[in-house]
Motif scaffolding. Sequence first.
Motif, mmCIF file in Angstrom:
data_model
loop_
_atom_site.group_PDB
_atom_site.id
_atom_site.type_symbol
_atom_site.label_atom_id
_atom_site.label_comp_id
_atom_site.label_asym_id
_atom_site.label_seq_id
_atom_site.Cartn_x
_atom_site.Cartn_y
_atom_site.Cartn_z
ATOM 1 N N LEU A 79 0.810 -1.226 0.000
ATOM 2 C CA LEU A 79 0.000 0.000 0.000
ATOM 3 C C LEU A 79 0.839 1.269 0.000
ATOM 4 O O LEU A 79 0.279 2.363 -0.098
ATOM 5 N N CYS A 80 2.157 1.124 0.113
ATOM 6 C CA CYS A 80 3.011 2.295 0.276
ATOM 7 C C CYS A 80 4.090 2.360 -0.801
ATOM 8 O O CYS A 80 4.829 1.398 -0.999
ATOM 9 N N VAL A 88 7.816 -1.260 -4.510
ATOM 10 C CA VAL A 88 6.457 -0.794 -4.790
ATOM 11 C C VAL A 88 6.518 0.635 -5.327
ATOM 12 O O VAL A 88 6.994 1.544 -4.654
ATOM 13 N N SER A 93 1.013 0.907 -5.881
ATOM 14 C CA SER A 93 0.261 1.107 -4.632
ATOM 15 C C SER A 93 -1.094 1.743 -4.916
ATOM 16 O O SER A 93 -2.103 1.374 -4.311
#
Length: 139
Positions: A79-80, A88, A93
């Motif tokens: 998510l980051c 990522v 994300s």
Amino acid sequence: MLNIVVIDGQGGGLGKSIISKLRTEFSNEINITSLGTNSHAAKAMLKAGANSSYFGDEYITNYIDKNDISCLIAPIGILCTGGLNNEVTPNLSEAVFKKECTKYIIPLRKHGFYIPGTTSLEIKDILNEIIYDIKNAKN
């Protein structure tokens, strides 16, 4: 048929564990797509029993954007931007965050993330809870 996406990076160890558990519980009743932030993770997850595997930012974001996904399972770092040891990207994300599906986010205690109430949880317990929820959603 449920289309379950498992995302992992680095060596794909967590993704392998997730896919092995899903295969044990559901056999071939589900489709599992593994999305690796690198080729090592993608290969490890494919070897663990994924039906198909893709790696790299562009392939992952395209897959997420263009496919019907029942649920997505990934470590919290997904998510980051910069998560999973900087694997990522902002596009990745954002694609995960915006996808309309159930997201099972594994609360690993890494990179300064600490989610109260999760310190005594073991990965096997988290995976069992995910399996339970998928079975209930499937029925």
